[in-house]
Every structure is written in structure tokens, then in C-alpha cells.
Scaffold this motif. Structure first.
Motif, PDB file in Angstrom:
ATOM      1  N   SER A  32       0.604  -1.419   0.209  1.00 54.75           N
ATOM      2  CA  SER A  32       0.232   0.029  -0.167  1.00 54.75           C
ATOM      3  C   SER A  32       1.140   0.982  -0.252  1.00 54.75           C
ATOM      4  CB  SER A  32      -0.525  -0.130   1.311  1.00 54.75           C
ATOM      5  OG  SER A  32      -1.399   1.339   2.284  1.00 54.75           O
ATOM      6  N   LYS A  33       0.702   2.326  -0.724  1.00 55.00           N
ATOM      7  CA  LYS A  33       1.547   3.667  -1.042  1.00 55.00           C
ATOM      8  C   LYS A  33       0.853   4.319  -0.008  1.00 55.00           C
ATOM      9  CE  LYS A  33       0.314   8.027  -3.533  1.00 55.00           C
ATOM     10  NZ  LYS A  33      -0.121   8.559  -2.585  1.00 55.00           N
ATOM     11  N   ASN A  34      -0.483   4.075   1.072  1.00 52.82           N
ATOM     12  CA  ASN A  34      -0.796   5.032   1.767  1.00 52.82           C
ATOM     13  C   ASN A  34      -0.202   4.246   3.196  1.00 52.82           C
ATOM     14  OD1 ASN A  34      -2.280   6.396  -0.265  1.00 52.82           O
ATOM     15  ND2 ASN A  34      -4.081   6.003   0.413  1.00 52.82           N
ATOM     16  N   SER A  35       0.472   2.804   3.707  1.00 54.88           N
ATOM     17  CA  SER A  35       0.859   2.722   4.476  1.00 54.88           C
ATOM     18  C   SER A  35       1.684   2.670   4.758  1.00 54.88           C
ATOM     19  CB  SER A  35       0.291   1.445   4.316  1.00 54.88           C
ATOM     20  OG  SER A  35       0.708   0.728   6.099  1.00 54.88           O
ATOM     21  N   SER A  36       2.771   2.507   3.213  1.00 51.11           N
ATOM     22  CA  SER A  36       3.696   2.583   3.180  1.00 51.11           C
ATOM     23  C   SER A  36       4.375   4.926   3.404  1.00 51.11           C
ATOM     24  CB  SER A  36       4.752   2.522   1.404  1.00 51.11           C
ATOM     25  OG  SER A  36       4.425   0.779   0.773  1.00 51.11           O
ATOM     26  N   LEU A  37       4.231   5.202   3.464  1.00 53.82           N
ATOM     27  CA  LEU A  37       4.715   6.613   3.716  1.00 53.82           C
ATOM     28  C   LEU A  37       5.202   6.961   5.255  1.00 53.82           C
ATOM     29  CD1 LEU A  37       2.083   8.420   0.599  1.00 53.82           C
ATOM     30  CD2 LEU A  37       5.053   7.766   0.743  1.00 53.82           C
ATOM     31  N   CYS A  57       7.557   0.438  -5.928  1.00 55.04           N
ATOM     32  CA  CYS A  57       8.170   1.143  -6.444  1.00 55.04           C
ATOM     33  C   CYS A  57       7.838   2.434  -6.977  1.00 55.04           C
ATOM     34  CB  CYS A  57       9.447   0.536  -7.339  1.00 55.04           C
ATOM     35  SG  CYS A  57      10.585   1.135  -7.708  1.00 55.04           S
ATOM     36  N   ILE A  58       7.407   3.285  -6.059  1.00 56.25           N
ATOM     37  CA  ILE A  58       6.834   4.291  -7.051  1.00 56.25           C
ATOM     38  C   ILE A  58       7.010   5.799  -6.726  1.00 56.25           C
ATOM     39  CG2 ILE A  58       4.899   3.148  -7.272  1.00 56.25           C
ATOM     40  CD1 ILE A  58       3.630   4.639  -4.657  1.00 56.25           C
ATOM     41  N   SER A  59       7.231   6.447  -7.501  1.00 55.64           N
ATOM     42  CA  SER A  59       7.910   8.393  -6.629  1.00 55.64           C
ATOM     43  C   SER A  59       7.227   8.795  -6.010  1.00 55.64           C
ATOM     44  CB  SER A  59       7.554   8.958  -8.672  1.00 55.64           C
ATOM     45  OG  SER A  59       5.615  10.044  -8.097  1.00 55.64           O
ATOM     46  N   ASP A  60       6.264   8.454  -5.355  1.00 57.45           N
ATOM     47  CA  ASP A  60       6.121   9.643  -3.724  1.00 57.45           C
ATOM     48  C   ASP A  60       7.098   8.436  -2.809  1.00 57.45           C
ATOM     49  OD1 ASP A  60       4.367  11.720  -4.815  1.00 57.45           O
ATOM     50  OD2 ASP A  60       2.671   9.819  -3.084  1.00 57.45           O
ATOM     51  N   ILE A  61       7.559   7.007  -3.061  1.00 57.44           N
ATOM     52  CA  ILE A  61       8.640   7.044  -1.941  1.00 57.44           C
ATOM     53  C   ILE A  61       9.759   7.123  -2.248  1.00 57.44           C
ATOM     54  CG2 ILE A  61       9.189   4.718  -1.619  1.00 57.44           C
ATOM     55  CD1 ILE A  61       6.693   5.093  -0.212  1.00 57.44           C
ATOM     56  N   GLU A 410       2.621   0.819  -9.319  1.00 53.74           N
ATOM     57  CA  GLU A 410       4.340   0.791  -9.748  1.00 53.74           C
ATOM     58  C   GLU A 410       4.353  -0.324 -11.372  1.00 53.74           C
ATOM     59  OE1 GLU A 410       7.838  -2.309  -8.366  1.00 53.74           O
ATOM     60  OE2 GLU A 410       6.425  -1.521  -6.954  1.00 53.74           O
ATOM     61  N   ASN A 411       3.078  -1.142 -11.610  1.00 52.58           N
ATOM     62  CA  ASN A 411       3.498  -1.929 -12.977  1.00 52.58           C
ATOM     63  C   ASN A 411       2.211  -1.335 -13.382  1.00 52.58           C
ATOM     64  OD1 ASN A 411       5.764  -2.952 -12.740  1.00 52.58           O
ATOM     65  ND2 ASN A 411       5.229  -3.837 -10.996  1.00 52.58           N
ATOM     66  N   ILE A 412       1.587  -0.325 -13.696  1.00 49.10           N
ATOM     67  CA  ILE A 412      -0.217  -0.069 -14.068  1.00 49.10           C
ATOM     68  C   ILE A 412      -0.590  -0.717 -15.178  1.00 49.10           C
ATOM     69  CG2 ILE A 412      -0.197   2.146 -14.566  1.00 49.10           C
ATOM     70  CD1 ILE A 412      -2.684  -0.416 -12.574  1.00 49.10           C
ATOM     71  N   VAL A 413       0.584  -0.337 -16.159  1.00 54.46           N
ATOM     72  CA  VAL A 413       0.189  -0.822 -18.138  1.00 54.46           C
ATOM     73  C   VAL A 413       0.556  -2.008 -18.033  1.00 54.46           C
ATOM     74  CG1 VAL A 413       1.554  -0.364 -19.674  1.00 54.46           C
ATOM     75  CG2 VAL A 413       1.164   1.534 -18.962  1.00 54.46           C
TER      76      VAL A 413
END
Length: 439
Positions: A32-37, A57-61, A410-413
Motif C-alpha cells: 500500500s502506498k498510503n501505508s508505506s509513506l 517502487c513508486i515516485s512518491d516513495i 508501480e506496474n499499472i501498464v
């Protein structure tokens, strides 16, 4: 990442999607993005090494890693984990431009205040869909003994000592609950948070902090009790799966027909979404760690009202709006959390959705056939909404602003392609596009 002028040409990146029917397959959901932050930020609370798994592995992180490195944190990324050593922190002066890149940078205040006594940070940035005030953060941290000074481009928070307090949030707010929780774990005495957020991400943070030696009870209820401790230790922790990413994939079959299994999820976290999708006519099957959605593409109109957990998530308001465009009757979508979060509807209307926008809600007429167009993602969830709409649109849809999508997925596409969707990332330094998409 952003579109930019290159000589007399316009350099652009966009996602290109063509109509897809009968998608099938499975996808494994990342952390989760909102948990990782907040959990990555919480590593500042200890002088010992923390190992985290399932961090997306996303840009916000990446922004949070960059900020951490600036203030003395050692971040070592591996394939399946990240090792964080915050023993070398030398400053809590955070570059305003970096902290304004995303909203959750304010978690550094709660995580650094007890240790550094003073934090300097820029104002919240991130998604562009209206004001996200920090008044409840200020209220809670001031109750613990902090002093705020607001300047033009940044603000400072100081506290020679943090002391536990009884704090009642005027509104349920996940961000403020997390920020005050971070500060309270090293405060002297007991802190009680009332009207606290109950989100799974708050619970995940509390579990992580308790592994480090914190004393937190009641996470997942509206009253959280924190007994302050003198220090926290290193630990290992795996981030919970991203329920918001999972919900978007479940919605996709209602647009295309077919069957999709989302693996590595906690079905309980998805119940508000699941119940609404079943109401709309999507068949749902759940297991211990998976949810399967099946649909023939015949969707019923439903009314949606967002709310704090366990209500329907505001972060799924945008994708479910795309789902309802092709439903058999009109739907009303109300966002009680962020009433201005409807910019995606402007873009959907370019595709033929004919959504009626009102104050705090929209009417989705239903029975609409969409056509591909140039559209722009104004925030993370708007991006996924446009991808979903494009799945059912005739022709080709081209989505700009994909830097916003990359903030949360991270890998949506690749994931959609594995399900049979005709989707790709494109770039060109001489593309001819509508003027509003060029910088």
C-alpha cells in the motif's frame, strides 16, 4: 516526467489505451502506498536498522527516500526489501521544494519532532483537487507541546519536550491521526486520540510501531491510546497490500466483461468496495488472500457516498465513476471527504460521458458510449479512472499527466497488459496535441 518544450518541439509522455473486451487473468497486488509513506517516515524514530518488505517502487516513495537521504538517513534498496538506518540523522530542515512534491511529507514532523526538537518543512503538495488543511495536525501536535511558526514557503514546528494529552479530532482524518500518533510514541506519559481514523493503514502503522517497542492500543477503533516510551528499536515489517489498487482492478471487469483475480490482498479491507460492486451487478468471490470479480458487462446504476473507513473510499470515487458511465441507469456520486475531487469528470466528458457536475457531487447519466480522446490525469486516482474509461471507449484514448499515475502505481501498464488490455506508454518530442497539454 512532465511535458516540456524541447526546442520548437513539444516533448510528451502519455499512456495509450485501445478498447478491450473480455479481459481475463490475475494480478498480484503490491504494498500500500498510503501505508508505506508513514511507515518509511516512522523509521526516523529509531537509531536502529529497520527492514521493510512489500514497499512499492513508486515516485512518491522515491521522494521520501530522497528527503531521508538529505537529512542523514541511509536507505539501501534491494529487490524484495529496503533497509533503513536513521542513526545518522543530522538535521530536520527539509527542503521545501521536495516536501511540497507530495502531501504526506508532513509525516516527517511527527517522526522527527521528539528526536530533533525542531522541524522545518514546506507546505503539503501532491494531488491537485482542492485544499487539504493541516489544522487537525496543528491541533494535535500543539496539545503535545509543539509550537508552529508559519512562514511564506515553509513552516517550523518546535518542542523542547512532548507530553501526552487527551486529543479529540474535530473531523476524522487519517493524516492527522498518523502524524500525532508518530509524535506521541516518544512523548512523556499517555496520549489518547479520540475520533481517530480507523483505516487499515493506521492499523498497519500501529503494528509496525509496536514491533519497534511502542505501546499503542485501540488502532482500528475511534479511540487510540499511546503510552510513551523512551526509545524504539529496529525491526522487520511487511507492508499491507494496496486495497485501492485492488479495487480498481475489480472494477475493470464491469467495463470490459470478463474475470479478474486480485491476489495478495486482505479481503476485509476491500469490503466497502466489494459491497458496492455487488450492488452494481459484479459477481464477487473471496478467499483468504484473494478476491475474484466476474461480469458480463451489464452494470446497474448505483449511488455512491464516500466516507472515512469503513465507508466507501474517496480514492475509489474516481474509478467507480468511470465504471458507472455504461450502467443501465443514472447514478449519483457524492464525495463527502473531498467535495472538489471531480476534475476527472471534465476529462470523461471529453469522451462523451455527459456527467453533470454539481457542488460536492455528480450525476452520471449511464447508458453512454465513450469515444477515445486526448485526456489529462490531474492526480493519482484520476489517472486510473481515465484508464478504466478508456477500456470501454471506441478507438484510442491518450492520457497525459502520467507522472501523477506513477506516483501511486508501480506496474499499472504491465499489469493491465497481462489481463489482455491493449495499453502502452508512448513518448515523442514532436507530437502534435491539443494546446492545453503542451507546456
Amino acid at each position: 516526467m512532465n511535458n516540456r518544450k524541447k526546442g520548437r518541439y513539444t516533448y510528451m509522455r502519455w499512456i495509450e489505451v485501445r478498447k478491450s473486451r473480455g479481459i481475463n487473468g490475475s494480478v498480484s497486488i503490491l504494498g500500500s502506498k498510503n501505508s508505506s509513506l508513514p511507515i518509511v517516515t516512522a523509521c526516523c524514530l529509531s537509531d536502529e536498522t529497520v527492514v521493510l518488505k512489500n514497499v512499492p517502487c513508486i515516485s512518491d516513495i522515491q521522494v521520501i527516500y530522497d528527503i531521508g537521504k538529505d537529512i542523514g538517513i541511509n536507505v539501501m534498496q534491494k529487490e524484495d526489501s529496503v533497509k533503513i538506518d536513521a542513526s545518522g540523522i543530522t538535521t530536520a530542515d527539509i527542503e521545501p521544494k521536495k516536501s511540497s512534491k507530495y502531501r504526506a511529507a508532513y509525516y516527517f514532523v511527527g517522526a522527527l519532532l521528539a528526536r530533533q526538537k525542531k522541524v522545518s518543512i514546506g507546505y503539503p503538495g501532491g494531488d491537485n483537487f482542492g485544499s487539504r488543511p493541516i489544522d487537525q495536525h496543528v491541533k494535535g501536535l500543539e496539545a503535545l507541546g509543539a509550537k508552529f511558526t508559519f512562514l511564506k514557503d515553509y513552516y517550523t514546528v518546535e518542542a523542547a519536550k512532548l507530553t501526552g494529552a487527551d486529543i479529540y479530532f474535530d473531523v476524522v482524518t487519517c493524516g492527522a491521526t498518523i502524524n500525532v500518533l508518530l509524535a506521541a510514541v516518544l512523548a512523556e506519559g499517555r496520549t489518547t486520540l479520540r475520533n481517530a481514523a480507523r483505516d487499515p493503514e493506521v492499523v498497519d502503522l500501529a503494528i509496525f510501531l509496536n514491533k519497534m517497542g511502542a505501546k499503542i492500543k485501540g488502532a482500528g477503533t475511534d479511540t487510540i491510546i499511546i503510552d510513551g516510551v523512551k526509545k524504539l528499536e529496529g525491526t522487520q515489517h511487511s507492508i499491507i497490500p494496496d486495497r485501492l489498487t485492488a479495487g480498481s482492478f475489480l472494477m475493470s471487469v464491469g467495463i470490459t466483461s470478463g474475470s479478474v483475480v486480485v491476489n495478495n490482498v486482505i479481503p476485509e479491507h476491500l469490503m466497502p468496495c466489494i459491497e458496492k460492486l455487488e450492488e452494481a451487478g459484479i459477481q464477487i468471490e473471496t478467499g483468504d488472500n484473494f478476491v475474484k470479480a466476474s461480469s458480463d458487462g451489464n452494470i446497474k446504476g448505483v449511488n455512491v457516498k464516500t466516507g472515512m473507513y469503513p465507508g466507501f473510499p474517496t480514492d475509489l470515487q474516481q474509478p467507480i465513476t468511470s465504471l458507472l458511465i455504461g450502467s443501465d441507469s443514472h447514478s449519483i456520486v457524492v464525495d463527502n471527504v473531498y467535495p472538489n475531487r471531480f476534475k476527472h469528470c471534465i476529462e470523461l466528458n471529453k469522451m462523451g460521458a455527459d456527467i453533470i457536475m454539481r457542488e460536492g457531487n455528480v450525476v452520471v447519466p449511464g447508458r453512454k458510449s465513450l469515444k477515445g480522446a486526448w485526456v489529462h490525469a490531474s492526480d493519482v486516482r484520476a489517472g486510473i479512472a481515465l484508464i478504466l474509461a478508456a477500456l470501454g471507449a471506441e478507438g484510442t484514448t491518450r492520457i497525459t499527466g502520467i507522472e501523477h499515475i506513477e506516483r501511486g502505481y508501480e506496474n499499472i501498464v504491465e499489469d493491465f497488459r497481462e489481463l489482455g488490455v491493449d495499453i502502452e506508454i508512448c513518448e515523442d518530442n514532436s507530437i502534435s496535441t491539443p494546446s492545453e497539454y503542451a507546456l
